[in-house]
Motif scaffolding. Structure first.
Motif, PDB file in Angstrom:
ATOM      1  N   ILE A  16      74.611 117.992  11.690  1.00 29.22           N
ATOM      2  CA  ILE A  16      75.606 117.784  12.752  1.00 29.22           C
ATOM      3  C   ILE A  16      75.908 119.096  13.473  1.00 29.22           C
ATOM      4  O   ILE A  16      75.982 119.146  14.705  1.00 29.22           O
ATOM      5  CB  ILE A  16      76.899 117.173  12.161  1.00 29.22           C
ATOM      6  N   ILE A  17      76.063 120.180  12.686  1.00 24.40           N
ATOM      7  CA  ILE A  17      76.312 121.494  13.298  1.00 24.40           C
ATOM      8  C   ILE A  17      75.162 121.866  14.239  1.00 24.40           C
ATOM      9  O   ILE A  17      75.370 122.244  15.392  1.00 24.40           O
ATOM     10  CB  ILE A  17      76.476 122.576  12.210  1.00 24.40           C
ATOM     11  N   LEU A  18      73.956 121.746  13.719  1.00 21.36           N
ATOM     12  CA  LEU A  18      72.789 122.091  14.536  1.00 21.36           C
ATOM     13  C   LEU A  18      72.621 121.134  15.704  1.00 21.36           C
ATOM     14  O   LEU A  18      72.216 121.535  16.799  1.00 21.36           O
ATOM     15  CB  LEU A  18      71.531 122.094  13.669  1.00 21.36           C
ATOM     16  N   PHE A  19      72.930 119.861  15.460  1.00 20.58           N
ATOM     17  CA  PHE A  19      72.773 118.855  16.509  1.00 20.58           C
ATOM     18  C   PHE A  19      73.624 119.205  17.726  1.00 20.58           C
ATOM     19  O   PHE A  19      73.159 119.117  18.872  1.00 20.58           O
ATOM     20  CB  PHE A  19      73.160 117.476  15.974  1.00 20.58           C
ATOM     21  N   LEU A  20      74.866 119.626  17.485  1.00 19.76           N
ATOM     22  CA  LEU A  20      75.760 119.935  18.595  1.00 19.76           C
ATOM     23  C   LEU A  20      75.208 121.073  19.449  1.00 19.76           C
ATOM     24  O   LEU A  20      75.185 120.991  20.686  1.00 19.76           O
ATOM     25  CB  LEU A  20      77.156 120.288  18.054  1.00 19.76           C
ATOM     26  N   PHE A  21      74.757 122.138  18.786  1.00 15.83           N
ATOM     27  CA  PHE A  21      74.232 123.272  19.541  1.00 15.83           C
ATOM     28  C   PHE A  21      72.863 122.977  20.128  1.00 15.83           C
ATOM     29  O   PHE A  21      72.547 123.420  21.248  1.00 15.83           O
ATOM     30  CB  PHE A  21      74.185 124.518  18.658  1.00 15.83           C
ATOM     31  N   MET A  22      72.036 122.244  19.387  1.00 12.54           N
ATOM     32  CA  MET A  22      70.713 121.927  19.915  1.00 12.54           C
ATOM     33  C   MET A  22      70.792 120.927  21.056  1.00 12.54           C
ATOM     34  O   MET A  22      69.936 120.929  21.946  1.00 12.54           O
ATOM     35  CB  MET A  22      69.802 121.425  18.798  1.00 12.54           C
ATOM     36  N   MET A  23      71.816 120.082  21.052  1.00 11.97           N
ATOM     37  CA  MET A  23      72.003 119.216  22.198  1.00 11.97           C
ATOM     38  C   MET A  23      72.368 120.031  23.434  1.00 11.97           C
ATOM     39  O   MET A  23      71.909 119.752  24.544  1.00 11.97           O
ATOM     40  CB  MET A  23      73.090 118.173  21.914  1.00 11.97           C
ATOM     41  N   GLY A  24      73.189 121.079  23.220  1.00 16.14           N
ATOM     42  CA  GLY A  24      73.479 121.979  24.322  1.00 16.14           C
ATOM     43  C   GLY A  24      72.219 122.659  24.818  1.00 16.14           C
ATOM     44  O   GLY A  24      71.990 122.789  26.028  1.00 16.14           O
ATOM     45  N   MET A 271      61.802 113.106  20.929  1.00 16.83           N
ATOM     46  CA  MET A 271      61.369 114.098  19.937  1.00 16.83           C
ATOM     47  C   MET A 271      62.433 115.161  19.711  1.00 16.83           C
ATOM     48  O   MET A 271      62.703 115.566  18.576  1.00 16.83           O
ATOM     49  CB  MET A 271      60.072 114.754  20.402  1.00 16.83           C
ATOM     50  N   TYR A 272      63.069 115.595  20.768  1.00 19.36           N
ATOM     51  CA  TYR A 272      63.978 116.729  20.657  1.00 19.36           C
ATOM     52  C   TYR A 272      65.246 116.412  19.877  1.00 19.36           C
ATOM     53  O   TYR A 272      65.842 117.312  19.285  1.00 19.36           O
ATOM     54  CB  TYR A 272      64.342 117.245  22.055  1.00 19.36           C
ATOM     55  N   VAL A 273      65.670 115.155  19.858  1.00 19.95           N
ATOM     56  CA  VAL A 273      66.891 114.825  19.120  1.00 19.95           C
ATOM     57  C   VAL A 273      66.723 115.033  17.614  1.00 19.95           C
ATOM     58  O   VAL A 273      67.699 115.153  16.890  1.00 19.95           O
ATOM     59  CB  VAL A 273      67.342 113.373  19.384  1.00 19.95           C
ATOM     60  N   SER A 274      65.474 115.070  17.140  1.00 21.75           N
ATOM     61  CA  SER A 274      65.243 115.229  15.699  1.00 21.75           C
ATOM     62  C   SER A 274      65.191 116.683  15.264  1.00 21.75           C
ATOM     63  O   SER A 274      65.130 116.971  14.072  1.00 21.75           O
ATOM     64  CB  SER A 274      63.918 114.547  15.314  1.00 21.75           C
ATOM     65  N   THR A 275      65.246 117.632  16.219  1.00 18.74           N
ATOM     66  CA  THR A 275      65.071 119.033  15.855  1.00 18.74           C
ATOM     67  C   THR A 275      66.181 119.558  14.953  1.00 18.74           C
ATOM     68  O   THR A 275      65.946 120.425  14.110  1.00 18.74           O
ATOM     69  CB  THR A 275      64.982 119.914  17.115  1.00 18.74           C
ATOM     70  N   ALA A 276      67.403 119.042  15.126  1.00 15.39           N
ATOM     71  CA  ALA A 276      68.505 119.500  14.286  1.00 15.39           C
ATOM     72  C   ALA A 276      68.265 119.118  12.833  1.00 15.39           C
ATOM     73  O   ALA A 276      68.488 119.912  11.912  1.00 15.39           O
ATOM     74  CB  ALA A 276      69.821 118.902  14.780  1.00 15.39           C
ATOM     75  N   VAL A 277      67.809 117.891  12.605  1.00 19.47           N
ATOM     76  CA  VAL A 277      67.524 117.437  11.241  1.00 19.47           C
ATOM     77  C   VAL A 277      66.414 118.280  10.631  1.00 19.47           C
ATOM     78  O   VAL A 277      66.495 118.702   9.464  1.00 19.47           O
ATOM     79  CB  VAL A 277      67.130 115.948  11.235  1.00 19.47           C
ATOM     80  N   ILE A 278      65.369 118.554  11.411  1.00 18.48           N
ATOM     81  CA  ILE A 278      64.230 119.324  10.908  1.00 18.48           C
ATOM     82  C   ILE A 278      64.645 120.739  10.537  1.00 18.48           C
ATOM     83  O   ILE A 278      64.263 121.269   9.486  1.00 18.48           O
ATOM     84  CB  ILE A 278      63.103 119.348  11.953  1.00 18.48           C
ATOM     85  N   ALA A 279      65.449 121.379  11.398  1.00 15.78           N
ATOM     86  CA  ALA A 279      65.868 122.760  11.140  1.00 15.78           C
ATOM     87  C   ALA A 279      66.720 122.859   9.884  1.00 15.78           C
ATOM     88  O   ALA A 279      66.638 123.844   9.140  1.00 15.78           O
ATOM     89  CB  ALA A 279      66.630 123.303  12.348  1.00 15.78           C
TER      90      ALA A 279
END
Length: 428
Positions: A16-24, A271-279
């Motif tokens: 969730i933390i990464l998702f917020l910043f990666m969405m930005g 594809m990009y929405v999954s980057t937070a989970v992967i990181a």
């Protein structure tokens, strides 16, 4: 709450933390695509996305050193040894310096044939792509250290800084008339600023590595064995992920490449929405695997959140594609709607393969995966050589081959031992 439940919860929180910043970050990247698509001609827009893919190809060694850094830093932290951490960082910085030299030589030697192959106006654009990759080679070690230490907040912020600089700088320089060259300059500035930000957050570890006077504590045999598997797996996945626009640019004319770029930008949202989970997945699996714990639940969570969101968004993009492309890129790009189903068929299995790659690298079982993606890449090249009537046919072939590869890897992992071999303590 038992250990497995804590790990699953930790993955969710970190994601969730990464998702917020990666969405930005993703929003900045998509605004970059939208503004460049509107400010440039269709032909110039196709050239810009070709350059973006070339940068990714030049940066393949950087993604490898970043994952290496994350793995060995996570293992070092797990062992609780400051000297071991310093020794690892010194080794990784040396690897980063070697990679910088390799990229520089590749740019000098292959600029002319690359410019000719992709119909670029000047080899200086290829030099610019190589320069960005060289700067990122230094930054990749720092990204990996942040990820391995599970400093997910600054790890997320650094990506946002880079993307925001690329967006703002590119718009300004395009308006000043610099087009593709201006975008390259903006990306160089963003990469330098990102390095400074990352160095600030890991300054204590970098200073300790500089002061460290002891010998190398890394098992170099294990290091190079793991690196070889990572090179094959990461290079193949990166080539497949970003090879679509290069295939289209090589097989079709510039206007088709420009139109396809808009469909690619929309389709790759999945594809990009999954980057937070992967990181978040990679360092956590390394840590738990290093302790000898089972990591299958973390993997299933990653497939559910990352792969599931990719499927859902791909479906939504196909249903709303006409409205999205028309609103974001304008009426001249509406021909791209016909490409969206094939693009999504390519993107979804690539998302699953990326999740699988990060998992098998984290547990040091990448042999089957590396072999399978190499075979898939070879099959794709062979297939499109004979069947490339139109873009949709090319991407459908790619998607079908990658879907089969995904199923084979999932089957292999389901049959693998429940608790893979524990990471060697000397490996870090």
């Amino acid at each position: 709450m038992n250990n497995k439940e804590k790990n699953a919860k930790k993955l969710e929180i970190n994601s969730i933390i990464l998702f917020l910043f990666m969405m930005g970050t993703n929003i900045c990247n998509y605004l970059f695509q939208i503004f460049t698509g509107r400010l440039l001609s269709v032909r110039d827009y196709g050239i810009v996305n070709t350059l973006m893919s070339l940068i990714v190809y030049f940066s393949i060694p950087n993604s490898i050193i970043s994952l290496l850094s994350a793995r060995y830093i996570a293992l070092s932290q797990n062992m609780g040894s400051d000297d071991r951490m310093s020794s690892v960082i010194r080794l990784l910085l040396k690897c980063g310096a070697v990679i910088t030299l390799v990229i520089a030589l590749a740019g000098l030697l292959f600029a002319d044939p690359i410019a000719s192959l992709f119909n670029l106006n000047s080899r200086s654009l290829v030099y610019g792509c190589a320069a960005i990759a060289m700067i990122n080679a230094a930054a990749s070690v720092m990204y990996g250290i942040l990820q391995g230490l599970q400093f997910f907040l600054p790890y997320g912020i650094q990506g946002l800084i880079n993307a925001a600089c690329k967006l703002a700088g590119s718009i300004l320089l395009i308006l000043l008339g610099y087009k593709a060259g201006g975008i390259i300059a903006a990306m160089v500035a963003g990469a330098i600023l990102t390095i400074l930000y990352c160095a600030f957050h890991i300054r204590r570890y970098l200073a300790a590595a500089v002061r460290y006077k002891g010998g190398n504590v890394v098992d170099l045999k294990d290091f190079f064995r793991f690196t070889l598997g990572m090179i094959i797996a990461q290079s193949s996945v990166t080539a497949l992920t970003n090879g679509d626009i290069l295939l289209v640019k090589a097989l079709f004319d510039d206007s088709v490449a420009g139109t396809y770029s808009s469909a690619m930008v929309i389709g790759k949202i999945a594809m990009y929405v999954s980057t937070a989970v992967i990181a978040a997945l990679f360092p956590m699996v390394v840590e738990e695997h290093g302790k000898g714990h089972d990591t299958k639940k973390l993997f299933r969570k990653a497939l559910l959140y990352g792969g599931g969101s990719s499927l859902a968004i791909a479906l939504g993009m196909n249903l709303l594609g006409r409205h999205v492309i028309g609103f974001l890129f304008g009426q001249r790009y509406l021909e791209a709607i016909a490409y969206l189903p094939a693009v999504c068929m390519f993107v979804v299995p690539m998302t699953f393969l990326t999740i699988i790659m990060n998992y098998v690298l984290a547990i040091d079982r990448a042999g089957f995966f590396a072999a399978s993606v190499l075979v898939s890449a070879a099959l794709i090249l062979a297939a499109v050589r004979f069947f490339h009537t139109d873009v949709a046919q090319v991407m459908t072939l790619c998607g079908g081959i990658l879907s089969l590869d995904t199923l084979m890897n999932l089957l292999f992992l389901s049959c693998a031992p429940r608790c893979p071999r524990k990471a060697d303590g000397n490996a870090a």
